[in-house]
Design a protein around this motif. Structure first.
Motif, mmCIF file in Angstrom:
data_model
loop_
_atom_site.group_PDB
_atom_site.id
_atom_site.type_symbol
_atom_site.label_atom_id
_atom_site.label_comp_id
_atom_site.label_asym_id
_atom_site.label_seq_id
_atom_site.Cartn_x
_atom_site.Cartn_y
_atom_site.Cartn_z
ATOM 1 N N GLY A 166 35.199 36.857 35.216
ATOM 2 C CA GLY A 166 36.403 37.630 34.967
ATOM 3 C C GLY A 166 36.533 38.678 36.050
ATOM 4 O O GLY A 166 35.744 39.626 36.097
ATOM 5 N N CYS A 167 37.478 38.486 36.978
ATOM 6 C CA CYS A 167 37.571 39.341 38.162
ATOM 7 C C CYS A 167 38.860 40.144 38.201
ATOM 8 O O CYS A 167 39.534 40.245 39.229
ATOM 9 C CB CYS A 167 37.419 38.491 39.430
ATOM 10 N N GLY A 168 39.210 40.716 37.042
ATOM 11 C CA GLY A 168 40.210 41.759 37.025
ATOM 12 C C GLY A 168 39.597 43.026 37.591
ATOM 13 O O GLY A 168 38.495 43.003 38.158
ATOM 14 N N PRO A 169 40.266 44.175 37.453
ATOM 15 C CA PRO A 169 39.728 45.410 38.027
ATOM 16 C C PRO A 169 38.308 45.742 37.587
ATOM 17 O O PRO A 169 37.478 46.132 38.427
ATOM 18 C CB PRO A 169 40.731 46.465 37.551
ATOM 19 N N VAL A 186 25.470 38.126 44.159
ATOM 20 C CA VAL A 186 26.471 38.252 43.100
ATOM 21 C C VAL A 186 27.395 37.041 43.180
ATOM 22 O O VAL A 186 28.019 36.802 44.220
ATOM 23 C CB VAL A 186 27.315 39.537 43.234
ATOM 24 N N VAL A 187 27.445 36.275 42.096
ATOM 25 C CA VAL A 187 28.397 35.180 42.007
ATOM 26 C C VAL A 187 29.517 35.601 41.072
ATOM 27 O O VAL A 187 29.338 36.488 40.231
ATOM 28 C CB VAL A 187 27.749 33.864 41.515
ATOM 29 N N ALA A 188 30.684 34.972 41.225
ATOM 30 C CA ALA A 188 31.835 35.385 40.428
ATOM 31 C C ALA A 188 32.731 34.187 40.154
ATOM 32 O O ALA A 188 32.723 33.199 40.889
ATOM 33 C CB ALA A 188 32.619 36.471 41.165
ATOM 34 N N ASN A 189 33.517 34.336 39.077
ATOM 35 C CA ASN A 189 34.482 33.289 38.752
ATOM 36 C C ASN A 189 35.661 33.903 38.007
ATOM 37 O O ASN A 189 35.515 34.895 37.289
ATOM 38 C CB ASN A 189 33.848 32.189 37.903
ATOM 39 N N ASP A 190 36.840 33.301 38.207
ATOM 40 C CA ASP A 190 38.048 33.689 37.480
ATOM 41 C C ASP A 190 39.017 32.525 37.550
ATOM 42 O O ASP A 190 39.040 31.781 38.536
ATOM 43 C CB ASP A 190 38.683 34.948 38.097
ATOM 44 N N ARG A 195 42.537 36.543 41.955
ATOM 45 C CA ARG A 195 41.448 37.424 41.548
ATOM 46 C C ARG A 195 40.112 36.936 42.099
ATOM 47 O O ARG A 195 39.279 37.742 42.531
ATOM 48 C CB ARG A 195 41.410 37.545 40.022
ATOM 49 N N LEU A 196 39.906 35.635 42.111
ATOM 50 C CA LEU A 196 38.683 35.106 42.711
ATOM 51 C C LEU A 196 38.668 35.397 44.209
ATOM 52 O O LEU A 196 37.614 35.741 44.771
ATOM 53 C CB LEU A 196 38.560 33.607 42.446
ATOM 54 N N GLU A 197 39.807 35.284 44.856
ATOM 55 C CA GLU A 197 39.891 35.620 46.280
ATOM 56 C C GLU A 197 39.521 37.082 46.519
ATOM 57 O O GLU A 197 38.834 37.413 47.497
ATOM 58 C CB GLU A 197 41.302 35.343 46.802
ATOM 59 N N LEU A 312 51.749 43.588 34.375
ATOM 60 C CA LEU A 312 50.494 43.643 33.639
ATOM 61 C C LEU A 312 50.304 42.402 32.771
ATOM 62 O O LEU A 312 49.234 41.778 32.781
ATOM 63 C CB LEU A 312 50.458 44.895 32.765
ATOM 64 N N VAL A 313 51.325 42.044 32.014
ATOM 65 C CA VAL A 313 51.232 40.898 31.109
ATOM 66 C C VAL A 313 51.039 39.601 31.878
ATOM 67 O O VAL A 313 50.241 38.736 31.496
ATOM 68 C CB VAL A 313 52.491 40.828 30.218
ATOM 69 N N GLN A 314 51.748 39.452 32.983
ATOM 70 C CA GLN A 314 51.671 38.219 33.762
ATOM 71 C C GLN A 314 50.462 38.174 34.691
ATOM 72 O O GLN A 314 50.188 37.137 35.299
ATOM 73 C CB GLN A 314 52.958 38.039 34.559
ATOM 74 N N GLN A 315 49.751 39.302 34.809
ATOM 75 C CA GLN A 315 48.528 39.388 35.629
ATOM 76 C C GLN A 315 48.778 38.895 37.054
ATOM 77 O O GLN A 315 47.992 38.162 37.627
ATOM 78 C CB GLN A 315 47.402 38.589 34.964
ATOM 79 N N ARG A 316 49.882 39.385 37.630
ATOM 80 C CA ARG A 316 50.243 38.935 38.968
ATOM 81 C C ARG A 316 49.381 39.546 40.048
ATOM 82 O O ARG A 316 49.138 38.953 41.087
ATOM 83 C CB ARG A 316 51.724 39.239 39.248
ATOM 84 N N GLY A 317 48.935 40.774 39.840
ATOM 85 C CA GLY A 317 48.143 41.451 40.852
ATOM 86 C C GLY A 317 46.802 41.870 40.295
ATOM 87 O O GLY A 317 46.200 41.167 39.482
#
Length: 324
Positions: A166-169, A186-190, A195-197, A312-317
């Motif tokens: 989960g790579c939100g803020p 550190v590995v990550a996924n989203d 957000r992964l980028e 916020l709802v659409q999680q565009r950024g």
């Protein structure tokens, strides 16, 4: 003053209300920036979060920065700890005020938050912000404090291998905090590519690139989604730790018990931040170990709340900031 109140699910209304007056021990803060959080999204979409439901029109917003008006600290830029513990219960008295059941929290339950032009707050919870940080960046100090508390629960030290799912803020701040703490990998996924980028740009490795199974000492679930928790459990070595940071829709989290049981995993639930974590966050940022600027991707005025909450709802950024 202008005040944005939530009257029901997706029902925000801008009001004109009298400005408050600071009581003894309080400061009057002119709010300059408020970061919108995943919990604000829950309130907006569901008119509640967890077991808390909307009881009256509520002002959201707990990640906030402002300028003190009046008194000996007039003109001081501050980031504000949004939690006011009771300081009397057994939990507070044993040094765990972040777990206080009587806590008042900005933008939660019946305690109005910061989506307004002015508010009063306990002076001791207003922390000076250095000029090197913009107001928008400084809204991320509270989320960074949340990330640091989760980091502590994970027992991270030099050489620890870690995963962030989960790579939100919060997840992106965790990645930086893990690196600052000396994590060796550190590995990550989203599920959201942008957000992964962002996680990769901060130095994380995509979890899929290293196989995904039993690769880390500690994993952090920061999405509030069962699928992210499943990935975190799968990626954690036997005897490792999984820290749940995300808040799920519907107030329930589920996982395959056998997958965690056979590894003897320790599962921990992270609750906001501890009292010292905001100061720790400031020190990390001032030292250059954490960069907040790349996380701020949108800024709106208070009267542009429709666009802000739509993003916020659409999680565009990444982080959406409202500047009253």
């Amino acid at each position: 003053m202008k005040v944005l109140r939530l009257h029901g699910a997706r029902d925000l209304r801008l009001h004109d209300e009298p400005s408050p007056a600071a009581a003894s021990g309080e400061v009057l803060v002119r709010v300059t920036a408020v970061g919108l959080c995943g919990s604000d999204r829950h309130w907006f979409e569901e008119a509640g979060i967890g077991d808390a439901v909307l009881a009256r029109p509520l002002v959201l917003g707990h990640e906030f920065v402002g300028v003190i008006e009046g008194g000996s600290r007039a003109g001081e830029r501050v980031a504000v700890d949004p939690a006011i513990p009771c300081a009397r219960c057994a939990t507070c008295l044993v040094g765990q005020p972040h777990l206080c059941l009587g806590v008042r929290f900005a933008g939660h339950d019946v305690t109005d938050g910061a989506l307004r032009t002015r508010l009063t707050w306990p002076a001791e919870l207003a922390h000076a912000v250095p000029d090197s940080l913009s107001d928008a960046e400084a809204t991320l100090l509270e989320p960074l404090g949340v990330a640091l508390h989760a980091l502590d629960l994970g027992h991270v030290q030099a050489g620890t291998t870690a995963g962030v799912f989960g790579c939100g803020p919060i997840g992106l701040l965790l990645i930086q905090a893990l690196q600052a703490a000396g994590a060796s990998a550190v590995v990550a996924n989203d599920v959201l590519p942008h957000r992964l980028e962002a996680a990769v740009a901060l130095g994380a490795t995509p979890a899929g690139a290293v196989g995904g199974d039993e690769i880390v000492d500690v994993a952090f679930e920061a999405a509030g989604e069962d699928a992210a928790l499943d990935d975190a459990i799968a990626a954690t070595r036997p005897g490792g730790r999984v820290v749940l940071v995300g808040i799920p829709t519907g107030d329930r989290t589920s996982f395959t018990a056998s997958a965690a049981r056979r590894k003897g995993l320790t599962l921990l639930l992270s609750r906001r931040m501890e009292a010292a974590d905001l100061s720790r966050a400031l020190r990390l940022v001032e030292s250059g170990l954490v960069d907040l600027a790349p996380l701020v991707t949108a800024r709106y005025g208070l009267d542009e709340w429709r666009d802000a909450f739509g993003e916020l709802v659409q999680q565009r950024g990444l982080k959406v900031v409202i500047e009253p």
